[in-house]
Write an enzyme that holds these catalytic residues in place. Sequence first.
Site, PDB file in Angstrom:
ATOM      1  N   ASN A   9       0.886  -0.954   0.104  1.00 33.05           N
ATOM      2  CA  ASN A   9      -0.123  -0.284   0.258  1.00 33.05           C
ATOM      3  C   ASN A   9       0.914   1.358   0.026  1.00 33.05           C
ATOM      4  OD1 ASN A   9      -1.668   2.139   0.467  1.00 33.05           O
ATOM      5  ND2 ASN A   9      -2.369   1.378   2.589  1.00 33.05           N
ATOM      6  N   TRP A  10       1.042   1.869  -1.158  1.00 33.02           N
ATOM      7  CA  TRP A  10       2.056   3.069  -1.415  1.00 33.02           C
ATOM      8  C   TRP A  10       1.343   4.149  -0.598  1.00 33.02           C
ATOM      9  CZ3 TRP A  10       4.085   2.508  -7.149  1.00 33.02           C
ATOM     10  CH2 TRP A  10       4.802   1.362  -7.345  1.00 33.02           C
ATOM     11  N   LYS A  11       0.173   4.224  -0.095  1.00 32.97           N
ATOM     12  CA  LYS A  11      -0.466   5.469   0.308  1.00 32.97           C
ATOM     13  C   LYS A  11      -0.265   6.492  -0.706  1.00 32.97           C
ATOM     14  CE  LYS A  11      -0.008   3.146   4.614  1.00 32.97           C
ATOM     15  NZ  LYS A  11       0.095   3.288   6.323  1.00 32.97           N
ATOM     16  N   HIS A  96      -9.496   1.073   4.820  1.00 31.81           N
ATOM     17  CA  HIS A  96      -8.224   1.005   5.680  1.00 31.81           C
ATOM     18  C   HIS A  96      -8.187   2.038   6.783  1.00 31.81           C
ATOM     19  CE1 HIS A  96      -4.067   2.512   6.361  1.00 31.81           C
ATOM     20  NE2 HIS A  96      -3.490   1.281   5.827  1.00 31.81           N
ATOM     21  N   GLU A  98      -6.655   4.311   7.819  1.00 30.72           N
ATOM     22  CA  GLU A  98      -6.432   5.942   7.865  1.00 30.72           C
ATOM     23  C   GLU A  98      -7.636   6.488   6.979  1.00 30.72           C
ATOM     24  OE1 GLU A  98      -2.702   5.307   5.479  1.00 30.72           O
ATOM     25  OE2 GLU A  98      -1.782   4.836   7.435  1.00 30.72           O
ATOM     26  N   GLU A 168      -5.294  -5.218  10.711  1.00 30.18           N
ATOM     27  CA  GLU A 168      -4.288  -4.145  10.927  1.00 30.18           C
ATOM     28  C   GLU A 168      -4.466  -3.359  12.259  1.00 30.18           C
ATOM     29  OE1 GLU A 168      -2.136  -2.766   6.781  1.00 30.18           O
ATOM     30  OE2 GLU A 168      -4.017  -1.709   7.059  1.00 30.18           O
ATOM     31  N   GLY A 174       2.534   2.230  10.664  1.00 29.70           N
ATOM     32  CA  GLY A 174       3.464   3.474  10.661  1.00 29.70           C
ATOM     33  C   GLY A 174       4.164   3.721  11.756  1.00 29.70           C
ATOM     34  N   SER A 214       3.729  -2.251  10.160  1.00 30.55           N
ATOM     35  CA  SER A 214       5.131  -2.159  10.314  1.00 30.55           C
ATOM     36  C   SER A 214       5.624  -3.652  10.076  1.00 30.55           C
ATOM     37  CB  SER A 214       5.468  -1.751  11.756  1.00 30.55           C
ATOM     38  OG  SER A 214       4.997  -0.446  12.108  1.00 30.55           O
ATOM     39  N   GLY A 235       2.964  -1.066   4.138  1.00 36.25           N
ATOM     40  CA  GLY A 235       2.879   0.246   3.886  1.00 36.25           C
ATOM     41  C   GLY A 235       4.273   0.801   3.795  1.00 36.25           C
ATOM     42  N   GLY A 236       4.679   1.219   4.515  1.00 37.26           N
ATOM     43  CA  GLY A 236       6.200   2.097   4.145  1.00 37.26           C
ATOM     44  C   GLY A 236       7.202   0.954   3.725  1.00 37.26           C
TER      45      GLY A 236
HETATM   46  P1  PGA Z   1       3.039   0.163   7.709  1.00 36.00           P
HETATM   47  O1  PGA Z   1       1.389   0.284   6.940  1.00 36.00           O
HETATM   48  O2  PGA Z   1       3.435  -1.008   6.874  1.00 36.00           O
HETATM   49  O3  PGA Z   1       3.623   1.492   7.278  1.00 36.00           O
HETATM   50  O4  PGA Z   1       2.878   0.117   9.045  1.00 36.00           O
HETATM   51  C1  PGA Z   1       0.696  -0.731   6.592  1.00 36.00           C
HETATM   52  C2  PGA Z   1      -0.707  -0.179   6.274  1.00 36.00           C
HETATM   53  O5  PGA Z   1      -1.116   0.802   6.490  1.00 36.00           O
HETATM   54  O6  PGA Z   1      -1.416  -1.074   5.585  1.00 36.00           O
END
Ligand code: PGA
Length: 260
Positions: A9-11, A96, A98, A168, A174, A214, A235-236
């Site tokens: 997930n590149w956000k 998600h 976020e 999640e 993050g 993470s 994500g990251g």
């Molecule tokens: P993260 O994000 O790996 O940066 O913690 C995961 C996600 O939001 O899907």
Amino acid sequence: MRPLFIAGNWKMNPATAKEAVALAEAVKNGVGPAADVRVAVCPPALFLDQVDAALANSPIGLGAQNMHWKTEGAYTGEISGAMLNDAGCTHVILGHSERRHGMGETDAQVNAKLHAALAVGLIPIVCIGETLQEREAAQTEDVVAGQLTGSLAGISAEQMVGIVLAYEPVWAIGTGLTATPAQAQGVHEFIRDWLTKLFGEATAARIVVQYGGSVKPDNAAELLACPDIDGALVGGASLKEADFLGIIRAAQVVAAKGQV
Ligand code: PGA
């Protein structure tokens, strides 16, 4: 059995289409033609077309990060499932944290999006997970069950097999804090039991439930080896080709050992 599924997930990254294409090409070249582990990348909507072209002739899926539940009309700023299909998407992330916590997205909206995604043949990745406050108040299972009930309303067992879930924990996204394999497996087992009650054992055994929060190359193997963890939503670490490929390698090792 369930294939491991690693999705990035590149956000709201990277800033340019050029960088997005370069990252997609690096992932494509690193993964190669092998399809022992399912892989998808979810770039920003604006770059979907170009990333789709970059991924041509590879087994890597292309996912959007969100969509609207309506098929067309006066919905300024929104993107429909048909548009995602046209851009080459195979997957779409829904609900998600976020979006739930940052944009006030509700279970009812996630559910409407889920039905709309299935109607156009997209594979939804439905995210669920508790906040730190909820975990500390011992509400994790209630929160997850509530999100599952609301987000999956009206879904049949047949449809459920084509839906991916992503657990999640919000406090692990993050933050560099990862759920321990035991913490993650505990919630995944709860989710599998919930799915068994609702859809029956045979269906529940086929549903892919990713862990997210993470995930990095150095913790992926332990998490993915848990019996009810069937992949990762990253994500990251999905923005750094070496890290994302490292997580895919870890999944390939776990898959080769037959731990899924
Ligand atoms: P993260 O994000 O790996 O940066 O913690 C995961 C996600 O939001 O899907």
